[in-house]
Design an enzyme around this catalytic site. Structure first.
Site, PDB file in Angstrom:
ATOM      1  N   ASN A  77       0.716  -1.209  -0.134  1.00 62.49           N
ATOM      2  CA  ASN A  77      -0.098   0.211  -0.035  1.00 62.49           C
ATOM      3  C   ASN A  77       0.724   1.217   0.118  1.00 62.49           C
ATOM      4  O   ASN A  77       1.947   1.217   0.607  1.00 62.49           O
ATOM      5  CB  ASN A  77      -0.810   0.009   1.243  1.00 62.49           C
ATOM      6  CG  ASN A  77      -1.947  -1.172   1.088  1.00 62.49           C
ATOM      7  OD1 ASN A  77      -2.623  -0.955  -0.093  1.00 62.49           O
ATOM      8  ND2 ASN A  77      -2.498  -1.564   2.351  1.00 62.49           N
ATOM      9  N   CYS A 116      -5.292  -7.142  -3.309  1.00 59.93           N
ATOM     10  CA  CYS A 116      -5.667  -6.809  -1.749  1.00 59.93           C
ATOM     11  C   CYS A 116      -6.463  -7.854  -1.296  1.00 59.93           C
ATOM     12  O   CYS A 116      -7.130  -8.739  -1.991  1.00 59.93           O
ATOM     13  CB  CYS A 116      -6.468  -5.491  -1.946  1.00 59.93           C
ATOM     14  SG  CYS A 116      -6.956  -4.865  -0.279  1.00 59.93           S
ATOM     15  N   HIS A 117      -6.506  -7.936   0.066  1.00 64.33           N
ATOM     16  CA  HIS A 117      -7.000  -9.160   0.646  1.00 64.33           C
ATOM     17  C   HIS A 117      -8.835  -8.814   0.728  1.00 64.33           C
ATOM     18  O   HIS A 117      -9.667  -9.717   0.959  1.00 64.33           O
ATOM     19  CB  HIS A 117      -6.702  -9.252   2.131  1.00 64.33           C
ATOM     20  CG  HIS A 117      -5.018  -9.126   2.168  1.00 64.33           C
ATOM     21  ND1 HIS A 117      -4.279 -10.258   1.919  1.00 64.33           N
ATOM     22  CD2 HIS A 117      -4.384  -8.168   2.788  1.00 64.33           C
ATOM     23  CE1 HIS A 117      -2.960  -9.767   2.109  1.00 64.33           C
ATOM     24  NE2 HIS A 117      -3.285  -8.609   2.605  1.00 64.33           N
ATOM     25  N   HIS A 129      -9.714  -0.529  -1.790  1.00 71.89           N
ATOM     26  CA  HIS A 129     -10.386  -0.410  -0.509  1.00 71.89           C
ATOM     27  C   HIS A 129     -11.462   0.462  -0.615  1.00 71.89           C
ATOM     28  O   HIS A 129     -12.104   0.940   0.375  1.00 71.89           O
ATOM     29  CB  HIS A 129      -9.152   0.741   0.264  1.00 71.89           C
ATOM     30  CG  HIS A 129      -8.110  -0.114   0.781  1.00 71.89           C
ATOM     31  ND1 HIS A 129      -7.069   0.152   1.552  1.00 71.89           N
ATOM     32  CD2 HIS A 129      -7.852  -1.647   0.782  1.00 71.89           C
ATOM     33  CE1 HIS A 129      -6.408  -0.729   1.811  1.00 71.89           C
ATOM     34  NE2 HIS A 129      -6.693  -1.760   1.475  1.00 71.89           N
TER      35      HIS A 129
END
Length: 446
Positions: free
Chosen positions: A152, A173-174, A204
């Site tokens: 990030n 990304c998770h 996000h």
């Protein structure tokens, strides 16, 4: 046999997850694995752990090598097929502490500070020069490799690589994998697998646009109903942190991928000095990321021996990295949520062509192929744009080395601009620039 290079291999736990997944794949288990880091102690710890994992679960089929320091970086990358990036420039101390403490002097409070806002801006400015060096080396010694970025701020770093280098890059990304099921479970909604979902937006702040269960039942109306019920009778326990995203559902109609503690600082709605009661109302954990860093450091001291001297084992996780590699190697398709460039507005028509967007992607031997989406609902595109403005200006600052773009990125950040005056924003940026340059973490800016 192919080769996988792990940049930032001193991230021992994450390296175990990704490389353990690799060892669980018949198509990848005999690959050469190159571990690269600039921290000798952490690199040695990861080497010992990965070698033990290779012995315990992989019959020593993988070849493991370690490469320490910038002088060995090019050899670590040479002939790689895949490069996994998990670096953190400046670490918790001093840089994360700086990113939180200087803004706090100006009255600007943060929760995570790694994606956008003033913390995300300066994390990107520290990291982009290093990734530019990675890219230069990759273009020379492994020009066909795929760069799988986990670091990030995702959209800024991945967007830089996609626009300003020749390296094939996807950001991972998770939050996408866990979004829908986490939401349904938290709201107590029963559902039949497999679910069908459509998520699109930016990292996000990807939006859960459609959600159906195995019977084709549209779950979104019930999600909206249940979320509003929670907001009308909010829980009182301290550990409940998802009220911000439920407020998104109530006010904007949709849920987003990343957590409420992240999203609390992505806008001008929740962390407001004029309304301090909102912190308690929405259970917003200020200074959450520094707390996590301290906790992780302490936990590592306690668990280090289990990883280094114990008998580590592993079961394959939902991390995308090994599945992407496997799909490219075997030509067996796999679907991911990837961060890719919105070239010619082709993926999300009402977001900029220069934006790094998060959409469904098909992966096979042809690589990562993003899937075009319809335009986002206008209110969701507007929310994404408040972040994209900051992302594009931060990338511009890193590329041109002009301070004015740093100032403009911070001025257009919703949280900064709603809390601080223009003069305070510029003074805060100047202080952050000076502090990071004093430690050698930032180049010179004009």
């Amino acid at each position: 046999m192919g080769k996988i290079t792990f940049m930032g291999a001193g991230s021992t736990v994450f390296a175990k997850n990704v490389l353990g997944d690799v060892m669980c794949s018949p198509a990848l288990c005999n690959f050469e694995i190159a571990l690269y880091d600039i921290n000798a102690k952490r690199l040695e710890e990861s080497l010992v752990m990965i070698q033990a994992l290779n012995k315990n679960i992989n019959e020593n089929r993988a070849t493991i090598k370690a490469y320490l320091g910038v002088e060995n970086r090019k050899e670590a990358l040479r002939n790689a097929d895949f490069v996994v990036n998990a670096i953190q420039i400046g670490g918790y101390e001093p840089c994360t502490v700086t990113d939180f403490e200087i803004p706090k002097k100006y009255g600007l409070l943060q929760t995570i500070g790694d994606t956008t806002g003033i913390g995300g801006i300066f994390r990107a400015l520290r990291t982009i020069p290093v990734m530019a060096d990675f890219a230069k080396d990759m273009e020379e010694v492994c020009p066909n490799a795929w760069f799988l970025n986990y670091t990030n701020p995702m959209a800024m770093l991945t967007g830089f690589m996609q626009r300003y280098t020749k390296v094939k890059t996807v950001g991972l990304c998770h939050s996408v994998q866990h979004c829908s099921r986490g939401l349904l479970n938290d709201l107590g909604i029963e559902f039949k697998e497999p679910i069908q979902e459509r998520i699109a937006g930016i990292n996000h702040m990807g939006w859960l646009l459609e959600l159906h269960d195995a019977d084709g039942t549209d779950l979104m109306p019930l999600v909206r109903q249940k979320a509003c019920e929670v907001l009308e009778n909010p829980p009182t326990e301290e550990g409940y942190y998802d009220l911000v995203r439920y407020e998104y559902i109530r006010r904007f109609g949709y849920y987003c991928t990343e957590s409420s503690e992240h999203n609390a600082e992505y806008n001008n709605f929740f962390i407001k000095s004029k309304y301090p009661e909102l912190i308690k109302k929405y259970h917003i954990p200020l200074d959450e990321y520094p707390r996590r860093c301290i906790s992780q450091i302490e936990n590592w001291k306690k668990t280090r021996e289990d990883y280094i001297s114990g008998e580590p084992s592993h079961s394959r996780t939902v991390e995308y990295a090994s599945h992407i590699m496997e799909a490219i190697v075997t030509d067996v398709p796999f679907k991911i949520g990837g961060n890719v460039l919105n070239t010619n507005h082709a993926l999300i028509p009402n977001l900029p062509a220069e934006a790094c967007v998060e959409v469904a992607c098909l992966v096979n031997r042809n690589g990562v192929q993003p899937c075009a989406q319809p335009p986002l609902p206008i209110q969701l595109a507007a929310m994404n744009m408040t972040e994209i403005n900051v992302q594009l200006l931060t990338i511009e600052a890193a590329v041109t080395r002009k301070k004015e773009y740093i100032y403009q990125a911070a001025m257009l950040d919703p949280h900064c601009s709603s809390e601080l005056s223009i003069d305070d924003i510029i003074a805060m940026c100047d202080e952050l620039i000076a502090e990071h340059q004093k430690g050698g973490w930032l180049p010179e800016y004009n």
